[in-house]
Enzyme design. Structure first.
Site, PDB file in Angstrom:
ATOM      1  N   LYS A 180     -40.356  28.519 -90.975  1.00 47.50           N
ATOM      2  CA  LYS A 180     -39.488  27.172 -91.554  1.00 47.50           C
ATOM      3  C   LYS A 180     -39.331  26.646 -90.168  1.00 47.50           C
ATOM      4  CE  LYS A 180     -35.670  30.456 -89.794  1.00 47.50           C
ATOM      5  NZ  LYS A 180     -34.395  31.009 -89.982  1.00 47.50           N
ATOM      6  N   TYR A 190     -36.793  10.681 -60.593  1.00 53.54           N
ATOM      7  CA  TYR A 190     -35.593  10.351 -60.890  1.00 53.54           C
ATOM      8  C   TYR A 190     -34.080  10.506 -60.360  1.00 53.54           C
ATOM      9  CZ  TYR A 190     -37.794   8.140 -64.359  1.00 53.54           C
ATOM     10  OH  TYR A 190     -38.574   7.111 -65.371  1.00 53.54           O
ATOM     11  N   MET A 220     -39.604  11.888 -69.299  1.00 51.87           N
ATOM     12  CA  MET A 220     -40.574  12.607 -70.788  1.00 51.87           C
ATOM     13  C   MET A 220     -41.645  12.278 -70.773  1.00 51.87           C
ATOM     14  SD  MET A 220     -40.688   8.923 -73.481  1.00 51.87           S
ATOM     15  CE  MET A 220     -38.437   8.607 -73.073  1.00 51.87           C
TER      16      MET A 220
HETATM   17  C1  PLP Z   1     -34.710  32.728 -89.340  1.00 54.99           C
HETATM   18  C2  PLP Z   1     -34.294  33.262 -90.102  1.00 54.99           C
HETATM   19  C3  PLP Z   1     -34.396  34.806 -90.058  1.00 54.99           C
HETATM   20  C4  PLP Z   1     -36.035  34.847 -89.042  1.00 54.99           C
HETATM   21  O1  PLP Z   1     -35.316  35.613 -87.972  1.00 54.99           O
HETATM   22  P1  PLP Z   1     -35.593  36.092 -86.616  1.00 54.99           P
HETATM   23  O2  PLP Z   1     -34.717  36.482 -85.627  1.00 54.99           O
HETATM   24  O3  PLP Z   1     -36.619  34.878 -85.915  1.00 54.99           O
HETATM   25  O4  PLP Z   1     -36.466  37.029 -87.263  1.00 54.99           O
HETATM   26  C5  PLP Z   1     -34.256  35.862 -91.316  1.00 54.99           C
HETATM   27  N1  PLP Z   1     -33.745  35.548 -92.374  1.00 54.99           N
HETATM   28  C6  PLP Z   1     -33.003  34.372 -92.360  1.00 54.99           C
HETATM   29  C7  PLP Z   1     -32.578  34.089 -93.580  1.00 54.99           C
HETATM   30  C8  PLP Z   1     -33.503  33.221 -91.094  1.00 54.99           C
HETATM   31  O5  PLP Z   1     -32.372  32.311 -91.175  1.00 54.99           O
END
Ligand code: PLP
Length: 363
Positions: free
Chosen positions: A34, A255, A303
């Site tokens: 993800k 800045y 930036m």
């Molecule tokens: C993001 C996620 C993971 C992975 O978690 P990590 O701590 O990065 O290993 C596993 N299970 C679910 C449901 C998640 O949302």
């Protein structure tokens, strides 16, 4: 001259899955990709580990559809399930698996008309109290899922730890107990462990483990380095010095004049800033690596640029490579966990904030 670049060592990703396999030898691996594979580039990452992955976990239908469109054929799971009944035909057509955590999802499944049955993972709230079905409702959810014509008969069970990095707090034992209670003696595949569970809770490995951050070679907490767990960091974030300036004592930099030279020194200007996803709120003193040496960031992050105090005797030159985290070609490392500690965030946040402007290179 090279500008902001994230170099991804695909061999490190493969190594880290081998390490997960060593830690959880009897479990299948749902590789979590993800959020653009935690900033590492979802498509290239997913492809590179296809032989080792038993499946992929994503947070959005759009992510799953990209993986299918690129030819990934392994199981893909929506970790939070679908958000709208309109998503269901896509899930059925593209063979995308879904978590079910709420009544609205169950109702959508029950009233949909679909060509193919969908694979469902029932999410249990074992104690995190974010998503999931509460224990007293599990039997009823399970019964309705089994009765639903749109659901494949084999239903998996999934839950998530909330404090798995705290080894002595007793809460993970409680979550394990609740999860086992919820599954009971049903013939179902189970999944509880994400990175911390894989590292610290062997009794949580069950049928599927879900490595995210450790897959990328990053420790889940800042207290330890990933290398201590036998993992290899996959990402190096780097750029170049585009200017070296000599300053006398008492000159403000950047800045707001937020930092003032305490003695004559050289200031380096690097082509990377918060527009590339580096945090703006880093304290002065946060290190970068130039020619194998740690050099402190000074003044506000802009930036497109960052200023560092090279020191009066520095021999650094325009064009020299600057490492923000990862490793330089000589093997000098600046662990991302060290940077995260300075910034006061977890490494997850550093890598997922990488913006599309950063050049992605794979080796
Ligand atoms: C993001 C996620 C993971 C992975 O978690 P990590 O701590 O990065 O290993 C596993 N299970 C679910 C449901 C998640 O949302």
């Amino acid at each position: 001259m090279k500008t902001a670049t994230a170099t991804i060592a695909l061999s490190a990703l493969q190594h880290n899955l081998q390490r997960v396999k060593q830690l959880a030898p009897n479990s299948k691996i749902l590789v979590i990709v993800k959020a653009n594979a935690y900033g590492h580039g979802m498509e290239r990452v997913a492809e590179a580990v296809q032989p080792q992955a038993d499946g992929y976990g994503v947070a959005r239908l759009a992510e799953a559809l990209v993986l299918r469109a690129q030819g990934i054929e392994k199981p893909i799971l929506l970790l939070e399930g679908f958000f709208s009944a309109d998503d269901l035909p896509h899930l059925a057509q593209q063979n995308i698996e879904t978590v079910i955590h709420s009544e609205y999802q169950l109702q959508a499944l029950e009233s949909a008309v679909l060509d193919r049955k969908i694979k469902v993972w029932l999410k249990i709230d074992s104690g995190m109290h974010r998503l999931g079905v509460e224990l007293p409702q599990v039997a009823e959810f399970y019964r309705r899922l089994q009765a639903c014509v749109n659901v494949q008969p084999q239903i998996n069970f999934v839950s998530h730890f909330s404090r798995a990095e705290e080894l002595a707090c007793g809460y993970s034992e409680k979550q394990l107990h609740n999860f086992n209670q919820a599954v009971g003696n049903k013939s179902a595949e189970r999944s509880l462990a994400a990175s911390n569970g894989i590292l610290f809770w062997p009794e949580s490995h069950f049928d599927w483990v879900r490595p995210g951050i450790i897959f990328y070679g990053i420790s889940p907490t800042n207290e330890h380095l990933a290398t201590e767990y036998g993992l290899q960091p996959a990402m190096t974030l780097s750029s170049s010095l585009i200017a070296v300036r000599e300053l006398v004592r008492g000159e403000p930099v950047g800045y707001g004049g937020a930092w003032v030279s305490q003695q004559a020194t050289k200031i380096g200007v690097i082509a990377l800033g918060y527009g590339d996803g580096y945090p703006r709120d880093v304290p002065s003193g946060t290190p970068v690596l130039i020619n194998g040496q740690r050099v402190p960031i000074v003044g506000k992050v802009s930036m497109d640029m960052i200023t560092v105090d090279l020191g009066a005797d520095s021999t650094a030159q325009v064009g020299d490579e600057v490492i923000f985290w990862g490793e330089d070609p000589q093997g000098n490392a600046l662990p991302i966990e060290e940077v995260a500690r300075h910034v006061g965030v977890i490494s997850y946040e550093l890598v997922t904030k990488i913006t599309p402007r950063v050049i992605m290179e794979y080796r």
